[in-house]
Design an enzyme around this catalytic site. Structure first.
Site, PDB file in Angstrom:
ATOM      1  N   ASN A  85       0.842  -1.182  -0.102  1.00 40.23           N
ATOM      2  CA  ASN A  85       0.159  -0.140  -0.011  1.00 40.23           C
ATOM      3  C   ASN A  85       0.870   1.242  -0.023  1.00 40.23           C
ATOM      4  OD1 ASN A  85      -2.340   1.964   1.119  1.00 40.23           O
ATOM      5  ND2 ASN A  85      -0.985   1.829   2.695  1.00 40.23           N
ATOM      6  N   ILE A 144     -10.253   9.416  -0.912  1.00 39.37           N
ATOM      7  CA  ILE A 144     -10.392   8.490   0.293  1.00 39.37           C
ATOM      8  C   ILE A 144      -9.743   9.844   1.172  1.00 39.37           C
ATOM      9  CG2 ILE A 144      -9.855   6.669   1.856  1.00 39.37           C
ATOM     10  CD1 ILE A 144     -11.379   5.810  -0.396  1.00 39.37           C
ATOM     11  N   TYR A 197       2.328   9.864 -11.229  1.00 41.68           N
ATOM     12  CA  TYR A 197       1.588   9.061 -10.347  1.00 41.68           C
ATOM     13  C   TYR A 197       0.625   8.079 -10.993  1.00 41.68           C
ATOM     14  CZ  TYR A 197      -1.790   8.047  -6.527  1.00 41.68           C
ATOM     15  OH  TYR A 197      -2.609   7.527  -5.539  1.00 41.68           O
TER      16      TYR A 197
HETATM   17  P1  NAD Z   1      -0.840   8.517   3.495  1.00 37.35           P
HETATM   18  O1  NAD Z   1       0.104   9.356   3.071  1.00 37.35           O
HETATM   19  O2  NAD Z   1      -1.378   8.618   4.605  1.00 37.35           O
HETATM   20  O3  NAD Z   1      -0.148   6.982   3.155  1.00 37.35           O
HETATM   21  C1  NAD Z   1       0.988   6.699   2.644  1.00 37.35           C
HETATM   22  C2  NAD Z   1       1.891   5.666   3.426  1.00 37.35           C
HETATM   23  O4  NAD Z   1       3.075   5.335   2.653  1.00 37.35           O
HETATM   24  C3  NAD Z   1       2.551   6.509   4.660  1.00 37.35           C
HETATM   25  O5  NAD Z   1       2.478   5.889   5.784  1.00 37.35           O
HETATM   26  C4  NAD Z   1       3.838   6.796   4.405  1.00 37.35           C
HETATM   27  O6  NAD Z   1       4.863   6.785   5.384  1.00 37.35           O
HETATM   28  C5  NAD Z   1       4.152   5.562   3.514  1.00 37.35           C
HETATM   29  N1  NAD Z   1       5.404   5.542   2.534  1.00 37.35           N
HETATM   30  C6  NAD Z   1       5.659   6.420   1.545  1.00 37.35           C
HETATM   31  N2  NAD Z   1       6.815   6.331   1.146  1.00 37.35           N
HETATM   32  C7  NAD Z   1       7.207   5.130   1.612  1.00 37.35           C
HETATM   33  C8  NAD Z   1       8.401   4.346   1.613  1.00 37.35           C
HETATM   34  N3  NAD Z   1       9.403   4.876   0.673  1.00 37.35           N
HETATM   35  N4  NAD Z   1       8.607   3.131   1.996  1.00 37.35           N
HETATM   36  C9  NAD Z   1       7.434   2.786   3.134  1.00 37.35           C
HETATM   37  N5  NAD Z   1       6.433   3.452   3.315  1.00 37.35           N
HETATM   38  C10 NAD Z   1       6.267   4.546   2.567  1.00 37.35           C
HETATM   39  O7  NAD Z   1      -2.089   8.350   2.404  1.00 37.35           O
HETATM   40  P2  NAD Z   1      -3.029   7.191   1.822  1.00 37.35           P
HETATM   41  O8  NAD Z   1      -4.125   8.000   1.299  1.00 37.35           O
HETATM   42  O9  NAD Z   1      -3.505   6.265   3.051  1.00 37.35           O
HETATM   43  O10 NAD Z   1      -2.094   6.507   0.870  1.00 37.35           O
HETATM   44  C11 NAD Z   1      -1.931   5.017   0.807  1.00 37.35           C
HETATM   45  C12 NAD Z   1      -1.859   4.642  -0.636  1.00 37.35           C
HETATM   46  O11 NAD Z   1      -3.263   4.785  -1.349  1.00 37.35           O
HETATM   47  C13 NAD Z   1      -0.872   5.013  -1.553  1.00 37.35           C
HETATM   48  O12 NAD Z   1      -0.315   4.177  -2.306  1.00 37.35           O
HETATM   49  C14 NAD Z   1      -1.695   6.085  -2.458  1.00 37.35           C
HETATM   50  O13 NAD Z   1      -1.253   6.461  -3.647  1.00 37.35           O
HETATM   51  C15 NAD Z   1      -2.994   5.202  -2.588  1.00 37.35           C
HETATM   52  N6  NAD Z   1      -4.475   6.020  -3.018  1.00 37.35           N
HETATM   53  C16 NAD Z   1      -4.830   6.951  -2.034  1.00 37.35           C
HETATM   54  C17 NAD Z   1      -5.987   7.435  -2.459  1.00 37.35           C
HETATM   55  C18 NAD Z   1      -6.564   8.593  -1.593  1.00 37.35           C
HETATM   56  O14 NAD Z   1      -7.550   9.257  -2.267  1.00 37.35           O
HETATM   57  N7  NAD Z   1      -6.214   8.649  -0.451  1.00 37.35           N
HETATM   58  C19 NAD Z   1      -6.602   7.373  -3.495  1.00 37.35           C
HETATM   59  C20 NAD Z   1      -6.053   6.188  -4.543  1.00 37.35           C
HETATM   60  C21 NAD Z   1      -4.909   5.494  -4.095  1.00 37.35           C
END
Ligand code: NAD
Length: 252
Positions: free
Chosen positions: A92, A191, A158
């Protein structure tokens, strides 16, 4: 009451915040023992692990940068050393990167997003499959996005990284189905996490996104976690190679 992930060991990256933290808690509620993998966000990871333990579950906090091969290898190994096996994984961790015109990105900006979002998933999938082959199977869910299903004009790197995640997912699903390993992806819409805080705070962008999400609201991180838990559970035993939107109807 039996949980849908009873006796399973799960590996969840980006478990210190947002969707990863919420999913780790859903997995623990469903009976899984969870490796909560974080990079810089140690405090967030500790919080997730403590909440799981306080609710009577088992959690192991591991520090790893998913873009580094050695980190990923030792994180998966630490999970197996501690819990004895690996059954499920949610790859994730991800970053948004900057929003710009295609011509304005530097090579370094492109490389960073691809390293975390795409190479990070690739390295995790490789290591997880190696482990799962030793125990006869497992279920992997990779984090894509609606930006992996269609273009995302403000942020091409992205979108490219998330399209790539779906390519890894489908290819690995085809290659390892006969070994009892299922590989799927989730494609969330908007989200409510810190990653999209700027989008939510900007009324113009927020309204245009909500017009396309038929349910007319942003999602909660746990609403993605429930789908990931289903895909990792035996209830999804005939589901592999899918890139499942969790998007309130956005791509419909
Ligand atoms: P978030 O920023 O809370 O979570 C991202 C997490 O990834 C963080 O905990 C961060 O510390 C970790 N991270 C970043 N770089 C890292 C690395 N090099 N090694 C290990 N961990 C690392 O935001 P989120 O929205 O919970 O994002 C989680 C995933 O969901 C992401 O891949 C994002 O692209 C995807 N996503 C989010 C949404 C949205 O609307 N929030 C929509 C589609 C996809």
């Amino acid at each position: 009451m039996a949980g849908s992930l009873d006796d399973k060991v799960a590996f969840i990256t980006g478990g210190g915040s947002g969707i990863g933290a919420a999913t780790a808690k859903v997995f623990a509620r469903e009976g899984a023992r969870v490796a909560v993998v974080v990079n810089k966000n140690l405090e967030g990871g500790q919080q997730t692990a403590s909440e799981i333990q306080e609710a009577g579950g088992e959690a192991l906090l591991i520090r790893a940068d998913v873009s580094k091969e050695d980190d990923v290898r030792s994180a998966v190994q630490e999970t197996v050393d501690h819990f004895g096996r690996l059954d499920c994984a949610f790859n994730n961790a991800g970053i948004a990167g900057e929003s710009k015109l295609v011509v304005d990105y530097s090579r370094a900006e492109w490389d960073l997003v691809i390293a975390v979002n795409l190479t990070g998933v690739w390295l995790c999938v490789q290591e997880e499959i190696r482990q799962m082959l030793t125990t006869g199977g497992g279920a992997i869910v990779n984090m894509a996005s609606i930006a992996g299903l269609r273009g995302n004009p403000p942020n091409a790197p992205y979108s490219a990284s998330k399209h790539g995640v779906i390519g890894i997912t489908k290819s690995a699903a085809k290659q390892y189905g006969s070994e009892g390993i299922r590989v799927n992806a989730v494609c969330p819409g908007g989200i409510e996490t810190r990653m999209v805080a700027e989008v939510i705070d900007d009324p113009a962008i927020s309204e245009s996104l909500l017009r396309r999400q038929a349910l007319g609201r942003f999602g909660e991180p746990g609403e993605v976690g429930e789908v990931v838990a289903f895909l990792c559970s035996d209830a999804a035993s005939f589901v592999t190679g899918v890139a499942m939107p969790v998007d309130a109807g956005f791509v419909a």
